[in-house]
Design a protein around this motif. Structure first.
Motif, PDB file in Angstrom:
ATOM      1  N   ALA A   1       0.812  -1.218   0.000  1.00  0.00           N
ATOM      2  CA  ALA A   1       0.000   0.000   0.000  1.00  0.00           C
ATOM      3  C   ALA A   1       0.843   1.266   0.000  1.00  0.00           C
ATOM      4  N   ASP A   2       2.107   1.174   0.426  1.00  0.00           N
ATOM      5  CA  ASP A   2       2.976   2.341   0.552  1.00  0.00           C
ATOM      6  C   ASP A   2       4.008   2.463  -0.567  1.00  0.00           C
ATOM      7  N   LYS A   3       3.771   1.764  -1.665  1.00  0.00           N
ATOM      8  CA  LYS A   3       4.751   1.763  -2.756  1.00  0.00           C
ATOM      9  C   LYS A   3       5.064   3.173  -3.255  1.00  0.00           C
ATOM     10  N   GLU A   4       4.046   4.063  -3.256  1.00  0.00           N
ATOM     11  CA  GLU A   4       4.232   5.425  -3.775  1.00  0.00           C
ATOM     12  C   GLU A   4       4.515   6.448  -2.673  1.00  0.00           C
ATOM     13  N   SER A   5       4.834   5.992  -1.476  1.00  0.00           N
ATOM     14  CA  SER A   5       5.092   6.907  -0.365  1.00  0.00           C
ATOM     15  C   SER A   5       6.437   7.598  -0.539  1.00  0.00           C
ATOM     16  N   LEU A   6       6.553   8.812   0.001  1.00  0.00           N
ATOM     17  CA  LEU A   6       7.775   9.592  -0.186  1.00  0.00           C
ATOM     18  C   LEU A   6       8.984   8.988   0.521  1.00  0.00           C
ATOM     19  N   HIS A   7       8.776   8.260   1.617  1.00  0.00           N
ATOM     20  CA  HIS A   7       9.948   7.680   2.278  1.00  0.00           C
ATOM     21  C   HIS A   7      10.603   6.636   1.386  1.00  0.00           C
ATOM     22  N   VAL A   8       9.823   6.004   0.524  1.00  0.00           N
ATOM     23  CA  VAL A   8      10.367   5.041  -0.440  1.00  0.00           C
ATOM     24  C   VAL A   8      11.193   5.774  -1.493  1.00  0.00           C
ATOM     25  N   ARG A   9      10.695   6.916  -1.919  1.00  0.00           N
ATOM     26  CA  ARG A   9      11.371   7.689  -2.963  1.00  0.00           C
ATOM     27  C   ARG A   9      12.696   8.284  -2.476  1.00  0.00           C
ATOM     28  N   PHE A  10      12.737   8.770  -1.248  1.00  0.00           N
ATOM     29  CA  PHE A  10      13.905   9.523  -0.795  1.00  0.00           C
ATOM     30  C   PHE A  10      14.968   8.686  -0.089  1.00  0.00           C
ATOM     31  N   ALA A  11      14.675   7.443   0.235  1.00  0.00           N
ATOM     32  CA  ALA A  11      15.703   6.562   0.797  1.00  0.00           C
ATOM     33  C   ALA A  11      16.655   6.121  -0.318  1.00  0.00           C
ATOM     34  N   ASP A  12      17.859   5.696   0.058  1.00  0.00           N
ATOM     35  CA  ASP A  12      18.828   5.229  -0.934  1.00  0.00           C
ATOM     36  C   ASP A  12      18.421   3.890  -1.529  1.00  0.00           C
ATOM     37  N   GLU A  13      17.768   3.058  -0.718  1.00  0.00           N
ATOM     38  CA  GLU A  13      17.282   1.760  -1.171  1.00  0.00           C
ATOM     39  C   GLU A  13      15.904   1.526  -0.560  1.00  0.00           C
ATOM     40  N   ALA A  14      15.133   0.647  -1.173  1.00  0.00           N
ATOM     41  CA  ALA A  14      13.814   0.335  -0.636  1.00  0.00           C
ATOM     42  C   ALA A  14      13.494  -1.133  -0.866  1.00  0.00           C
ATOM     43  N   VAL A  15      12.851  -1.744   0.131  1.00  0.00           N
ATOM     44  CA  VAL A  15      12.515  -3.163   0.067  1.00  0.00           C
ATOM     45  C   VAL A  15      11.051  -3.343   0.459  1.00  0.00           C
ATOM     46  N   CYS A  16      10.282  -4.004  -0.385  1.00  0.00           N
ATOM     47  CA  CYS A  16       8.897  -4.328  -0.043  1.00  0.00           C
ATOM     48  C   CYS A  16       8.892  -5.497   0.943  1.00  0.00           C
ATOM     49  N   ILE A  17       8.167  -5.331   2.049  1.00  0.00           N
ATOM     50  CA  ILE A  17       8.191  -6.360   3.099  1.00  0.00           C
ATOM     51  C   ILE A  17       6.844  -7.026   3.334  1.00  0.00           C
ATOM     52  N   GLY A  18       5.856  -6.754   2.472  1.00  0.00           N
ATOM     53  CA  GLY A  18       4.609  -7.477   2.674  1.00  0.00           C
ATOM     54  C   GLY A  18       3.370  -6.750   2.217  1.00  0.00           C
ATOM     55  N   ALA A  19       2.241  -7.336   2.555  1.00  0.00           N
ATOM     56  CA  ALA A  19       0.938  -6.820   2.152  1.00  0.00           C
ATOM     57  C   ALA A  19       0.570  -5.560   2.934  1.00  0.00           C
ATOM     58  N   ALA A  20      -0.597  -5.007   2.613  1.00  0.00           N
ATOM     59  CA  ALA A  20      -0.981  -3.696   3.141  1.00  0.00           C
ATOM     60  C   ALA A  20      -1.123  -3.652   4.655  1.00  0.00           C
ATOM     61  N   GLN A  21      -1.759  -4.650   5.241  1.00  0.00           N
ATOM     62  CA  GLN A  21      -1.994  -4.634   6.687  1.00  0.00           C
ATOM     63  C   GLN A  21      -0.671  -4.600   7.454  1.00  0.00           C
ATOM     64  N   GLY A  22      -0.643  -3.821   8.532  1.00  0.00           N
ATOM     65  CA  GLY A  22       0.576  -3.723   9.325  1.00  0.00           C
ATOM     66  C   GLY A  22       1.069  -5.058   9.832  1.00  0.00           C
ATOM     67  N   LYS A  23       0.152  -5.935  10.193  1.00  0.00           N
ATOM     68  CA  LYS A  23       0.542  -7.251  10.712  1.00  0.00           C
ATOM     69  C   LYS A  23       1.249  -8.092   9.661  1.00  0.00           C
ATOM     70  N   ASP A  24       1.044  -7.754   8.390  1.00  0.00           N
ATOM     71  CA  ASP A  24       1.664  -8.499   7.299  1.00  0.00           C
ATOM     72  C   ASP A  24       2.914  -7.819   6.747  1.00  0.00           C
ATOM     73  N   SER A  25       3.298  -6.687   7.318  1.00  0.00           N
ATOM     74  CA  SER A  25       4.438  -5.938   6.785  1.00  0.00           C
ATOM     75  C   SER A  25       5.257  -5.283   7.896  1.00  0.00           C
ATOM     76  N   TYR A  26       4.803  -4.137   8.398  1.00  0.00           N
ATOM     77  CA  TYR A  26       5.598  -3.376   9.366  1.00  0.00           C
ATOM     78  C   TYR A  26       5.731  -4.060  10.724  1.00  0.00           C
ATOM     79  N   LEU A  27       4.917  -5.072  10.976  1.00  0.00           N
ATOM     80  CA  LEU A  27       5.027  -5.841  12.218  1.00  0.00           C
ATOM     81  C   LEU A  27       5.651  -7.219  11.991  1.00  0.00           C
ATOM     82  N   LYS A  28       6.096  -7.498  10.785  1.00  0.00           N
ATOM     83  CA  LYS A  28       6.695  -8.793  10.444  1.00  0.00           C
ATOM     84  C   LYS A  28       8.210  -8.745  10.709  1.00  0.00           C
TER      85      LYS A  28
END
Length: 451
Positions: free
Chosen positions: A37-64
């Motif tokens: 869900a955050d693919k187009e977020s600015l933190h993705v754009r401005f970091a030197d590298e970016a890695v997708c870590i999961g689906a939209a729900q926090g439990k499936d990504s930012y909490l994994k």
């Protein structure tokens, strides 16, 4: 001493951007992690590298945790900054980072366990000589024990989930007849939110102000504070507006509360940024409430009145550098309004969707921390805060006038936001006088807000 080569930011939104900015100033490479869900977020754009870590729900990504550790390993990140929320106060995550030789820029698992569990924290601060609200010595074993404790401390009381946060798992009880119902409701909510229904009980402080002290520790027994923030304007225990200095503060009270917060940090050899939160009654007696072992949402107002980069200090301390070494006191006045994608005329109902037009305010004494832009689609899966509007002035009155001017300039179209609420608040006589407690919004005239 060398700082880190690459920091992975285990978060999203404005705090991820905030950390990236400081890392760039320090010459440190950054890795953003993001959900689908955050693919187009600015933190993705401005970091030197970016890695997708999961689906939209926090439990499936930012909490994994396994996904985040894997992202750190494949990008050769030598440190992880958790920001606030998500895994920032997760002892298991801190411990796993240590096991993988990745520096967790935050508290150790031991510190989080000591201060993250509210019952344990209360016992710890008592031993440091810091005043606490009367209540149960530990966790309540049953509703019957809770009723007995309530009789001893006297009503009103408040029961709280030991693993709680964000106002969940809390209930105020005014008389014994209400205890069972409140207990059932609070424990069910706590289990659903945190997987832990354990409760403790405290005397409910009448007419309280919520005042917190920002602290830093070097992990070796030294600590300092950066004065206070007033967080009393809140709804259902969720902060909406913060300011520093607190309208009720005197230098004597600031020194007493600052010394108490520093004593707690020193007692546990605390490392990094933390916030010690207190309730202050109408007689200016203060009581320890809890400690947050992370950076706070409201940290910018402290930065603005002390000219001190809190995130930079976090990174330096995590790298083993010495504490900056002195207490900091406010040199100005600052206010933060949290701009949420919510409709204040509809009981703050969430308002996700596409931002069709955006104008960010500016001018002297105004700062905006945000990750949104025109065309950005606010996902429905996360916290609804989309920006933090910060004003600074030489007086409280000047900070309020600047805030009002900036709110009028802040244009966000396509969704509902809390800007109309904040504009109404900036004209409220009691707010202007600094005459408010944590109960302020219970009598606020929401019907007169212009949507």
């Amino acid at each position: 001493m060398k700082l880190f080569n690459k920091i992975l930011i285990a978060n999203r939104g404005e705090i991820a951007l905030r950390i990236i900015r400081t890392c760039k100033e320090l010459g440190i490479k950054t890795v953003a992690v993001y959900s689908v869900a955050d693919k187009e977020s600015l933190h993705v754009r401005f970091a030197d590298e970016a890695v997708c870590i999961g689906a939209a729900q926090g439990k499936d990504s930012y909490l994994k945790i396994p996904h985040i550790i894997a992202a750190a390993e494949i990008t050769n990140a030598d440190a992880i900054h958790p920001g606030y929320g998500f895994l920032s106060e997760n002892a298991e995550f801190s411990a796993i980072c240590a096991e993988h030789d990745i520096k967790f820029i935050g508290a150790s698992a031991e510190m989080i366990n000591k201060m993250g569990d509210k019952a344990t924290a209360k016992a710890t601060v008592k031993s440091a000589g810091v005043p606490t609200v009367p209540g149960s010595e530990g966790l309540l074993e049953s509703v019957e024990q809770g009723i007995k404790e309530a009789k001893e401390v006297g009503y009103p009381v408040i029961i709280k989930a030991t693993a709680g946060g964000g106002g969940k798992g809390m209930r105020i009880i005014n008389e014994e007849a209400d205890f069972q119902k409140a207990w059932d409701s609070a424990t069910q909510e706590a289990i659903a939110s945190f997987g832990n229904g354990a409760m403790y009980l405290e005397k409910f402080v009448v007419e309280p102000k919520h005042v917190e002290i920002q602290i830093f520790g070097d992990g070796k027994g030294d600590a300092c504070h950066l004065s206070e923030r007033d967080c009393s304007i809140q709804r259902r225990h969720q902060k909406l507006v913060e300011e520093t200095p607190s309208p009720i503060m005197t230098q004597e009270l600031r020194d007493e509360m600052g010394d108490a917060a520093v004593a707690i940090a020193k007692a546990i050899n605390y490392e990094g940024a933390g916030t010690v939160e207190f309730l202050v009654d109408k007689y200016k007696k203060f009581y320890f409430m809890e400690m947050n072992t992370r950076i706070q949402v409201e940290h910018p107002i402290t930065e603005e009145v002390t000219s001190f980069d809190l995130v930079k200090e976090q990174i330096k301390l995590a790298a083993g550098m010495p504490l900056s070494g002195r207490n900091y006191y406010p040199k100005a006045f600052s206010i933060e309004c949290r701009i949420n994608a919510e409709d204040p005329t509809k009981n703050f109902r969430p308002s996700p969707g596409k931002i069709t037009h955006l104008h960010i305010p500016g001018g002297h004494g105004i700062r905006v921390d945000s990750h949104v832009y025109a065309g950005y689609i606010i996902p429905p899966y996360y916290d609804s805060m989309i920006a933090k509007l910060i004003s600074v002035g030489q007086t409280r009155e000047e900070a309020i006038v600047r805030m009002k001017r900036a709110l009028e300039e802040f244009v966000i179209e396509g969704i509902k936001t809390t800007i109309p609420f904040h504009l109404k608040l900036m004209d409220d006589p009691k707010f202007l006088e600094g005459d408010f407690t944590t109960k302020f919004l219970e009598t606020f005239d929401f019907d007169s807000i212009e949507g």
